[in-house]
Enzyme design. Structure first.
Site, PDB file in Angstrom:
ATOM      1  CD  GLU A 128      -2.921   1.194   2.302  1.00 28.23           C
ATOM      2  OE1 GLU A 128      -2.742   0.444   3.276  1.00 28.23           O
ATOM      3  OE2 GLU A 128      -3.836   2.008   2.229  1.00 28.23           O
ATOM      4  CD  GLU A 297      -3.108  -2.262  10.619  1.00 25.11           C
ATOM      5  OE1 GLU A 297      -3.592  -2.447   9.496  1.00 25.11           O
ATOM      6  OE2 GLU A 297      -2.728  -1.149  11.031  1.00 25.11           O
ATOM      7  CG  HIS A 300      -7.834  -2.174   7.694  1.00 26.80           C
ATOM      8  ND1 HIS A 300      -8.663  -1.245   7.110  1.00 26.80           N
ATOM      9  CD2 HIS A 300      -6.755  -1.480   8.144  1.00 26.80           C
ATOM     10  CE1 HIS A 300      -8.099  -0.028   7.211  1.00 26.80           C
ATOM     11  NE2 HIS A 300      -6.954  -0.146   7.838  1.00 26.80           N
ATOM     12  CD  GLU A 319      -6.591   3.155   6.552  1.00 26.57           C
ATOM     13  OE1 GLU A 319      -6.793   2.944   7.768  1.00 26.57           O
ATOM     14  OE2 GLU A 319      -5.947   2.360   5.835  1.00 26.57           O
TER      15      GLU A 319
HETATM   16  N1  PHE Z   1      -3.178   0.893   5.773  1.00 23.22           N
HETATM   17  C1  PHE Z   1      -2.330   0.954   6.922  1.00 23.22           C
HETATM   18  C2  PHE Z   1      -3.250   1.118   8.124  1.00 23.22           C
HETATM   19  O1  PHE Z   1      -3.998   2.034   8.217  1.00 23.22           O
HETATM   20  C3  PHE Z   1      -1.367   2.075   6.953  1.00 23.22           C
HETATM   21  C4  PHE Z   1      -0.294   2.044   5.925  1.00 23.22           C
HETATM   22  C5  PHE Z   1      -0.380   2.827   4.802  1.00 23.22           C
HETATM   23  C6  PHE Z   1       0.797   1.232   6.100  1.00 23.22           C
HETATM   24  C7  PHE Z   1       0.603   2.814   3.846  1.00 23.22           C
HETATM   25  C8  PHE Z   1       1.796   1.232   5.179  1.00 23.22           C
HETATM   26  C9  PHE Z   1       1.710   2.028   4.047  1.00 23.22           C
HETATM   27  O2  PHE Z   1      -3.301   0.329   8.970  1.00 23.22           O
HETATM   28 ZN    ZN Z   2      -5.842   1.479   8.504  1.00 23.38          ZN
END
Ligand code: PHE
Ligand code: ZN
Length: 856
Positions: A128, A297, A300, A319
């Protein structure tokens, strides 16, 4: 012209891809400097798309072979640019084809920590937002979702990827993830790792293997995270009806990681600071953060993975909602009131600051140059506030019904904010057009309150204004849910909480039949992310602090009195009002209140918070004066309450075995607040004794901070001698020495620490410890009138940028408040921002940040 002129991407330009992906097969031959990646991708035409060209992303890949349906592509059958590969539609089959490619990549050279990289001899990935394109050519966009099968060839003992373990043999492993996912959720880990393992049975009876993989020697620091994981899994079943959907759930701890953690499907990768914990090495705050990130996490899996984002402008869809869910979980686990106050403190410190400066942007931005720059407090925390407002507006029942509809309607989709709001409209029949402004309009609304009382009728008038932000000069009124009640002068409740919906620029409300002028208790539970402009008298605030039924407003009343006191100290050189100190004393001494809450009441606003308060009051902030005022106030509080602090310090001492739960943490927080206030009065004897005998890091670190502040000459060396073998503890050592230095010495302390053999730019935690110790921990030092702090930071950002643009860009936000300050400091900061921007070969990340800060 630059080879790679940065392009601005616009939400309005979104189009669906020409080709969907039905299946991905990957095979890795791992090698630190020459990893081979073979991909076999089944593409299927998108009948709704106008074009037929195949667009793939790719970065730093050495192409070895490319083939369509088994036939190698010749050089003139595709166009390759720096970051893309295009195959013209007329050379492709009509409806479907199989793409095969072999590429070579160099994980060891990957210092950006995005894509496949090495950390302490282990292979790991971070994809990501757009890191997968550094692994192989692919349509690296979140709306392209597919099941993945991954074969890993390597002699390393532990080989992991997403999904279920399909096959394992000598020097190989195959993983199969049946759930369609975008490439940003791909992950691979290989290394000499050990696991602590457990099991979880989902409510429908699925038996799930749970593992936390760590470096040898860290096994003893996983128990808390494992417990937090199981509690998160249960909570999501009970509260949201969401069950886990694979046979295995792996977490891996990695030392070198740009962010906190990453929700890759079935294989979460964590910054080791966000998972490893033990009482001896971790503070209560560390435990609470780990619990929240583990939950985040895990949550998600449904909000982000099963339902993902159509494009990166929708980032808040996953998010904001997932932060809201982890905050709910922490509130249920640790106490809603104290959690809420903590969240508001963080929102104000990070998001309000962002919203008030040149980097302000809507929760759903309309354009970006580098998406990594939009993983912000606004997207995450204001995004979570929006969900909270929605829940309050529609009520709990409708909220969970709408969520159920979202999960059933959009499972397997790459969705949008419109999809999310639609499930609420369909569930409640309510038109949410006006509410949507929270996603599209940047800036923190300011609500000004005036009131009057006559003949038993109390009238309250609200006026809302959202200030201009970059690109958005004019704002519309927002739908602000104002939760409020009325308190009688004797502290009893005159009217219980009601939610008033403010939708107009001006709005009034009347309450009849009151015996006396009531005290309004406004923005209960911090029901909207707004700034309340309301100046009740001292007595009203003291009454709210002593009696309100809403714990947030109670705390807020005390905080307002403290801010007012600091402002008076700054502008009128006034000594703290004894009546204020008495009111604070009363709250702190109230044994019916939760110790954690009392510690929060006693805590002082940050220097940055006061600086923003100066701006609001039309005064140019003087960082040195703010530092001294807060220090002086801390001393006055210590003088005024010495007896209470002595009693609390003795009475809250405990021999009970350490537990990181809310009850014990709250007591330690209050006791360590007492220690802090007593240290200037007892020649640091208590701090010294506590430092020498502490059996947990919370108490040791609190004493360490006190001793550093008191100028103890030995304590830094003692701490280092005790903890030099522990990276995470040493991060605290690096950070606190800079944060607790006298402001005039802070930059030189930071400089000395960058020469320490254990300082390294390669590890983001270590780099952040020193830089953040200065910029966040020691604002008066960072803003030293000589400009040395600015030069120091800029120099290191330029150095780091060449290796790790993402972390350099994040840390550059230390400059986002530059326009708040006097002309001399502004010039010094502008000079440094320009110096950064003029650097040859500057990354797109840091270039975008610095130019936005200069222009905004
Ligand atoms: N998506 C991850 C989170 O919110 C954050 C993240 C973004 C980690 C980009 C790495 C790179 O938990
Ligand atoms: Zn997140």
């Amino acid at each position: 012209m630059q080879a790679d002129a940065p392009q601005t991407v616009h939400l309005a330009d979104y189009t669906a891809p020409n080709w969907w992906v039905e299946k991905v097969e990957l095979a890795f031959d791992l090698h630190p400097t020459a990893t081979r990646v073979r991909s076999k991708i089944r593409f299927k035409r998108n009948p709704d798309a106008a074009g037929r060209d195949l667009h793939l992303d790719g970065e730093n890949l050495s192409l070895i072979t490319l083939a369509v349906d088994g036939k190698p592509l010749t050089n003139n059958e595709y166009r390759k640019a720096d970051t893309s590969l295009t195959v013209p539609g007329d050379t492709l089959p009509q409806d479907a084809f199989t793409w095969e490619a072999e590429v070579e990549i160099n994980p060891e050279a990957n210092t950006a920590l995005e894509g496949l990289y090495m950390s302490n001899g282990m292979f790991c990935t971070q994809c990501e937002a757009e890191g997968f394109r550094k692994i192989t050519s692919y349509p690296d966009r979140p709306d392209v979702m597919a099941p993945f099968e991954v074969r890993i060839n390597s002699d390393l003992p532990v080989l992991l990827s997403n999904g279920n373990h399909a096959e394992r043999g000598n020097g190989m492993s195959v993983w199969s993830d049946p759930w369609p996912k975008p490439a940003y959720l791909f992950a691979l880990v290989a290394g000499d790792l050990v696991a602590i393992s457990d099991r979880f049975t989902t409510r429908s009876g699925r038996d799930v293997a749970l593992n936390i993989w760590v470096r040898r020697g860290d096994e003893g620091k996983c128990a808390f995270a494992m417990d937090a994981l199981k509690r998160s899994m249960r909570w999501d079943e009970e509260v949201y009806g969401r069950e886990y959907d694979l046979d295995i759930f792996n977490i891996v701890a990695v030392d070198d990681f740009n962010m906190g953690a990453m929700e890759n499907k079935g294989l979460n990768i964590f910054n080791s600071s966000a998972v490893l914990a033990s009482p001896e090495t971790s503070t209560d705050d560390n435990f609470a953060r780990i619990e929240a990130i583990i939950a985040h996490e895990y949550f998600h899996n449904w909000t982000g993975n099963r339902i993902t984002c159509r494009d990166w402008f929708q980032l808040c869809l996953k998010e904001g909602l997932t932060v809201f869910r982890d905050q709910q979980f922490s509130g249920d686990t640790r106490g809603a009131a104290v959690e809420r106050i903590g969240n508001v403190l963080s929102l104000r410190a990070r998001q309000f600051r962002e919203d008030a400066g040149p980097l302000a942007h809507p929760v759903r931005p309309e354009s970006f140059v580098e998406i990594n720059n939009f993983y912000t407090a606004t997207v995450y925390e204001k995004g979570a506030e929006i969900i909270g407002m929605l829940k309050r507006l529609v009520g709990d029942d409708a909220y969970y019904k709408a969520c159920d509809l979202y999960f059933s309607r959009h499972d397997g989709d790459a969705a949008t904010i419109e999809d999310w709001l639609k499930v609420f409209e369909d569930t409640t029949g309510r038109d949410l057009t006006g509410f949507k402004r929270w996603y599209t309009q940047a800036g923190t609304p300011r609500v000004t309150v005036t009131d009057s009382f006559k003949d038993g009728t109390y009238q309250i008038d609200f006026e809302q204004v959202t200030p201009p932000t970059p690109g958005q000069p004019d704002k519309e009124p927002q739908l602000i849910p104002m939760a409020m009640g009325l308190i009688n002068p004797d502290g009893s409740e005159a009217r219980p909480t009601q939610v008033v919906e403010l939708t107009e620029a001006r709005q009034s409300l009347r309450f009849d039949g009151l015996d006396a002028r009531p005290i309004p208790s406004l923005l209960r539970g911090f029901s909207a992310p707004v700034i309340l402009d309301h100046s009740p008298g001292f007595n009203d605030r003291a009454t709210l602090l002593a009696h309100d039924t809403d714990p947030f407003v109670r705390w807020e009343a005390g905080r307002a009195l403290t801010r007012q006191t600091v402002m008076a100290m700054l502008t009128d050189r006034a000594a703290p009002d004894p009546a204020y100190l008495d009111a604070l004393h009363m709250a702190a001494a109230n044994d019916t209140l939760d110790p954690a809450f009392r510690a929060l009441v006693l805590s002082l606003p940050s220097q940055d918070d006061i600086a923003q308060g100066c701006v609001d009051a039309g005064v140019v902030p003087d960082p040195t004066a703010i530092h001294h005022a807060l220090k002086a106030l801390g001393r006055s509080i210590g003088d005024h309450m010495e007896g209470l602090f002595t009693t609390l310090y003795d009475r809250l001492a405990s021999d009970a075995p350490y537990r990181p739960d809310a009850a014990q943490s709250g007591k330690r927080a209050l006791r360590n607040m007492a220690l802090r206030r007593l240290t200037p009065r007892d020649e640091a004897t208590r701090a010294r004794a506590q430092f020498d005998t502490a059996t947990n890091m919370t108490d040791q670190l609190a004493a360490f901070a006190c001793l550093l502040e008191a100028g103890d000459p030995q304590v830094a060396a003692q701490f280092e001698a005790q903890w030099h073998g522990d990276r995470l503890v040493m991060d605290k050592w690096f950070m606190l020495q800079v944060a607790q230095a006298e402001p005039k010495d802070a930059v030189s302390r930071a400089e000395i620490l960058t020469e320490h053999p254990d300082f390294t730019m390669k590890n983001p935690n270590r780099f952040r410890a020193v830089m953040g110790g200065l910029t966040g921990g020691n604002p008066a030092g960072f803003h030293d009138p000589s400009g040395a702090g600015y030069r120091f930071l800029a120099t290191w950002l330029i150095r780091l940028d060449a290796a790790n643009p993402q972390t350099a860009a994040r840390l550059s936000t230390a400059f986002e408040t530059w326009k708040r300050y006097d002309a001399d400091r502004q010039t010094l900061m502008r000079t440094e921002l320009e110096r950064i921007l003029d650097t040859d070969g500057l990354s797109r990340d840091l270039a975008e940040m610095t130019s936005r800060m200069l222009e905004g």
